[in-house]
Design an enzyme around this catalytic site. Structure first.
Site, PDB file in Angstrom:
ATOM      1  N   GLY A 111     -48.168  37.198  77.598  1.00 62.15           N
ATOM      2  CA  GLY A 111     -47.411  38.336  78.112  1.00 62.15           C
ATOM      3  C   GLY A 111     -47.399  39.506  77.158  1.00 62.15           C
ATOM      4  O   GLY A 111     -48.333  40.305  77.104  1.00 62.15           O
ATOM      5  N   ARG A 112     -46.342  39.614  76.356  1.00 61.95           N
ATOM      6  CA  ARG A 112     -46.135  40.809  75.531  1.00 61.95           C
ATOM      7  C   ARG A 112     -47.232  41.038  74.498  1.00 61.95           C
ATOM      8  O   ARG A 112     -47.440  42.176  74.063  1.00 61.95           O
ATOM      9  CB  ARG A 112     -44.761  40.722  74.848  1.00 61.95           C
ATOM     10  CG  ARG A 112     -43.584  40.865  75.803  1.00 61.95           C
ATOM     11  CD  ARG A 112     -42.270  40.555  75.116  1.00 61.95           C
ATOM     12  NE  ARG A 112     -42.207  39.170  74.680  1.00 61.95           N
ATOM     13  CZ  ARG A 112     -41.456  38.735  73.676  1.00 61.95           C
ATOM     14  NH1 ARG A 112     -40.729  39.591  72.980  1.00 61.95           N
ATOM     15  NH2 ARG A 112     -41.437  37.462  73.360  1.00 61.95           N
TER      16      ARG A 112
ATOM     17  N   LYS B 243     -42.435  30.115  88.056  1.00 64.51           N
ATOM     18  CA  LYS B 243     -42.314  30.444  86.634  1.00 64.51           C
ATOM     19  C   LYS B 243     -40.830  30.462  86.283  1.00 64.51           C
ATOM     20  O   LYS B 243     -40.038  31.134  86.943  1.00 64.51           O
ATOM     21  CB  LYS B 243     -42.939  31.805  86.317  1.00 64.51           C
ATOM     22  CG  LYS B 243     -42.953  32.148  84.818  1.00 64.51           C
ATOM     23  CD  LYS B 243     -43.748  33.426  84.565  1.00 64.51           C
ATOM     24  CE  LYS B 243     -43.952  33.654  83.064  1.00 64.51           C
ATOM     25  NZ  LYS B 243     -42.707  34.045  82.367  1.00 64.51           N
TER      26      LYS B 243
ATOM     27  N   ASN C 237     -45.912  29.124  78.221  1.00 60.91           N
ATOM     28  CA  ASN C 237     -45.756  30.563  78.005  1.00 60.91           C
ATOM     29  C   ASN C 237     -44.756  30.795  76.875  1.00 60.91           C
ATOM     30  O   ASN C 237     -43.756  30.097  76.775  1.00 60.91           O
ATOM     31  CB  ASN C 237     -45.273  31.208  79.307  1.00 60.91           C
ATOM     32  CG  ASN C 237     -44.982  32.688  79.187  1.00 60.91           C
ATOM     33  OD1 ASN C 237     -43.990  33.170  79.726  1.00 60.91           O
ATOM     34  ND2 ASN C 237     -45.819  33.424  78.505  1.00 60.91           N
ATOM     35  N   GLY C 238     -45.061  31.791  76.040  1.00 60.80           N
ATOM     36  CA  GLY C 238     -44.139  32.156  74.971  1.00 60.80           C
ATOM     37  C   GLY C 238     -44.793  32.180  73.606  1.00 60.80           C
ATOM     38  O   GLY C 238     -45.253  31.155  73.107  1.00 60.80           O
ATOM     39  N   ASP C 239     -44.882  33.368  73.004  1.00 56.48           N
ATOM     40  CA  ASP C 239     -45.381  33.540  71.632  1.00 56.48           C
ATOM     41  C   ASP C 239     -46.834  33.144  71.447  1.00 56.48           C
ATOM     42  O   ASP C 239     -47.221  32.673  70.368  1.00 56.48           O
ATOM     43  CB  ASP C 239     -44.514  32.770  70.628  1.00 56.48           C
ATOM     44  CG  ASP C 239     -43.088  33.299  70.557  1.00 56.48           C
ATOM     45  OD1 ASP C 239     -42.831  34.380  71.123  1.00 56.48           O
ATOM     46  OD2 ASP C 239     -42.234  32.638  69.938  1.00 56.48           O
TER      47      ASP C 239
ATOM     48  N   CYS D 194     -37.010  35.590  85.009  1.00 55.72           N
ATOM     49  CA  CYS D 194     -36.737  36.916  84.453  1.00 55.72           C
ATOM     50  C   CYS D 194     -35.314  36.960  83.891  1.00 55.72           C
ATOM     51  O   CYS D 194     -34.349  36.692  84.611  1.00 55.72           O
ATOM     52  CB  CYS D 194     -36.907  37.996  85.514  1.00 55.72           C
ATOM     53  SG  CYS D 194     -36.511  39.653  84.906  1.00 55.72           S
TER      54      CYS D 194
ATOM     55  N   PRO E  68     -46.941  37.912  84.578  1.00 57.03           N
ATOM     56  CA  PRO E  68     -46.387  39.019  85.368  1.00 57.03           C
ATOM     57  C   PRO E  68     -45.376  39.794  84.540  1.00 57.03           C
ATOM     58  O   PRO E  68     -44.464  39.208  83.951  1.00 57.03           O
ATOM     59  CB  PRO E  68     -45.705  38.289  86.534  1.00 57.03           C
ATOM     60  CG  PRO E  68     -45.375  36.927  85.998  1.00 57.03           C
ATOM     61  CD  PRO E  68     -46.457  36.600  85.011  1.00 57.03           C
ATOM     62  N   MET E  69     -45.536  41.117  84.477  1.00 56.77           N
ATOM     63  CA  MET E  69     -44.619  41.945  83.693  1.00 56.77           C
ATOM     64  C   MET E  69     -44.350  43.257  84.419  1.00 56.77           C
ATOM     65  O   MET E  69     -45.300  43.965  84.807  1.00 56.77           O
ATOM     66  CB  MET E  69     -45.186  42.212  82.299  1.00 56.77           C
ATOM     67  CG  MET E  69     -45.242  40.982  81.414  1.00 56.77           C
ATOM     68  SD  MET E  69     -46.022  41.320  79.812  1.00 56.77           S
ATOM     69  CE  MET E  69     -47.755  41.408  80.305  1.00 56.77           C
TER      70      MET E  69
END
Length: 343
Positions: free
Chosen positions: A228-229, A141, A204-206, A102, A17-18
Site C-alpha cells: 500500500g503506502r 480485506k 498486508n502491512g509494512d 478501513c 486499494p487506497m
C-alpha cells in the site's frame, strides 16, 4: 495462486486499494511495473446505490489493467448487495472485494470499514448476502481486530470462509492502531497455518522492500502479499519485489516489460514524470498536479539530496506541467551524483 478462476501465478504481489491513490492511471502504471493484481479506490455502497457520479467514475476499468478488483464498503446488507450488483454489471471486475478494514474516522466511526469488526454478526451477514448476489469471486480485506484486547482474526477468518469468500487479505494491525507502530504478522501466519483454512491468505502491512516481501512469504507462508503506502512516489517497488523474489529462479524472466530503461535513478525520474502525465491526462492540468503531489513529496528518489528544500517547495507549488517537468529535470544531475556516491 488462484482467486476463483483468476490465476495470479507464484508469490503474487498486489496493489492495495487506497482512497485518492489507486485511480486507473496509477493502477495501469503499477501493473506495467509488475503488480500481479490491482485494486480500485474503495467505493461507498450507499453512493453507488444513489448513482453518485463521482463514485460511479471509480468503476472505470480497462482491459490493460486486468486482473483488477473493485472494493466497496458499507454497513447495510441490502445497500452493499445492490452496490455489488452495480459494480459487476458496470465494471465486470475480476474480483469484488469487501472493505472491513478501513480505519479512518469518517468510515469506521460510522460503523463501516473496520467499524464492522465491532459487529461481527452484521459483517458476516453482509458477506453472505454479497456472495449469494454476484457471480464473480468475492474477497474480504480486514484487520486483526478492533483493538489489542479484541484480536479476533483467527476465528473471524474461518467464519468468513464459511460465508463463501474466495480469498482473505489481513492487515497486521488493529483498527485502534490506525497506521502506527509495526504491523504484526504473527496472527496472519496463524490464520495461514490453520488446517481448516483452504482459501488464499494475503498478508498486508509494512511491505517496503524485496526483503520484506521475501520474509512475508518464507516466514508466514502467505499465498500473496499486498503493498500500500510504500507505493507512494515509488510505483517501481513492484519491480524491486518481483526481482528480489525471483532472483534465484532462472526459469522466470524477472525483467518486467516496461517502456523504461533499466531501473536507474534516471529511469525512476522518468516513471514519476509519466505518473504526472497520466494524472493530468485523466483529470486536468491543475487538479492532476494536485493529485500527484503526495507522490512527489513521498518519493525516496529525492531523499538526502543536498540543499533540496527549496527545490522541493517549488516542485510542490508548481501549477503547470511544463513548470513541474523543468523542476524535476533540474534534479537529474543531483540524483545521478547521489547514486554514484552510494555506489
Amino acid at each position: 495462486m488462484k482467486i476463483g478462476h483468476v490465476d495470479l501465478g507464484d508469490r503474487p504481489v498486489l496493489l492495495a486499494p487506497m482512497e485518492d491513490v489507486t485511480d486507473i492511471g496509477f493502477r495501469l502504471l503499477c501493473r506495467r511495473l509488475g503488480a500481479s493484481m490491482v485494486y480500485s479506490e474503495f467505493v461507498a455502497a450507499d453512493a453507488l446505490v444513489r448513482m453518485v457520479n463521482k463514485s460511479l467514475e471509480k468503476l472505470t476499468v480497462c482491459d490493460e489493467e486486468r486482473p483488477v478488483a473493485i472494493q466497496i464498503y458499507g454497513k447495510d446488507p441490502v445497500a452493499v448487495r445492490d452496490a455489488a450488483q452495480i459494480v459487476v454489471e458496470r465494471a465486470h471486475p475480476d474480483v469484488l472485494d469487501l472493505n472491513f478494514g478501513c480505519p479512518v474516522k469518517r468510515v469506521a466511526g460510522k460503523g463501516a470499514g473496520a467499524g464492522m469488526l465491532q459487529n461481527v454478526p452484521l459483517l458476516l451477514d453482509i458477506t453472505r448476502t454479497v456472495v449469494d448476489a454476484v457471480s464473480v469471486p468475492v474477497t474480504v480485506k480486514t484487520r486483526l481486530g478492533w483493538d489489542a484486547e479484541h484480536k479476533i482474526i483467527v476465528d473471524l477468518a474461518e467464519q468468513l470462509q464459511d460465508c463463501g469468500i474466495q480469498a482473505l487479505t489481513i492487515h497486521g494491525r488493529t483498527r485502534s492502531q490506525m497506521y502506527t507502530g509495526q504491523a504484526d504478522w504473527t496472527l496472519i501466519g496463524e490464520v495461514k497455518r490453520n488446517p481448516r483454512m483452504h482459501i488464499p491468505i494475503i498478508g498486508n502491512g509494512d511491505i517496503c522492500s524485496g526483503e520484506d516481501a521475501r520474509r512475508a512469504f518464507d516466514d508466514y507462508g502467505v499465498d500473496a502479499i499486498m503493498v500500500g503506502r510504500a507505493t507512494f512516489g515509488r510505483p517501481w517497488i513492484f519491480k524491486e519485489i518481483h526481482d528480489a523474489l525471483h532472483a534465484d529462479d532462472h526459469s522466470v524472466d524477472h525483467v518486467i516489460d516496461t517502456p523504461y530503461a533499466p531501473m536507474t535513478p534516471d529511469w525512476q525520474l522518468d516513471v514519476l514524470k509519466e505518473q504526472v502525465r497520466q494524472s493530468v491526462a485523466r483529470i486536468d492540468e491543475y487538479r492532476g498536479i494536485l493529485h500527484i503531489r503526495r507522490h512527489l513529496a513521498a518519493t525516496p528518489l529525492f531523499k538526502g539530496l543536498p540543499n533540496f528544500r527549496q527545490t522541493r517547495i517549488a516542485m510542490l507549488r508548481a501549477e503547470t506541467v511544463d513548470e513541474l517537468y523543468k523542476i524535476m529535470e533540474s534534479t537529474r544531475p543531483l540524483i545521478r551524483e547521489a547514486a554514484q556516491t552510494e555506489g
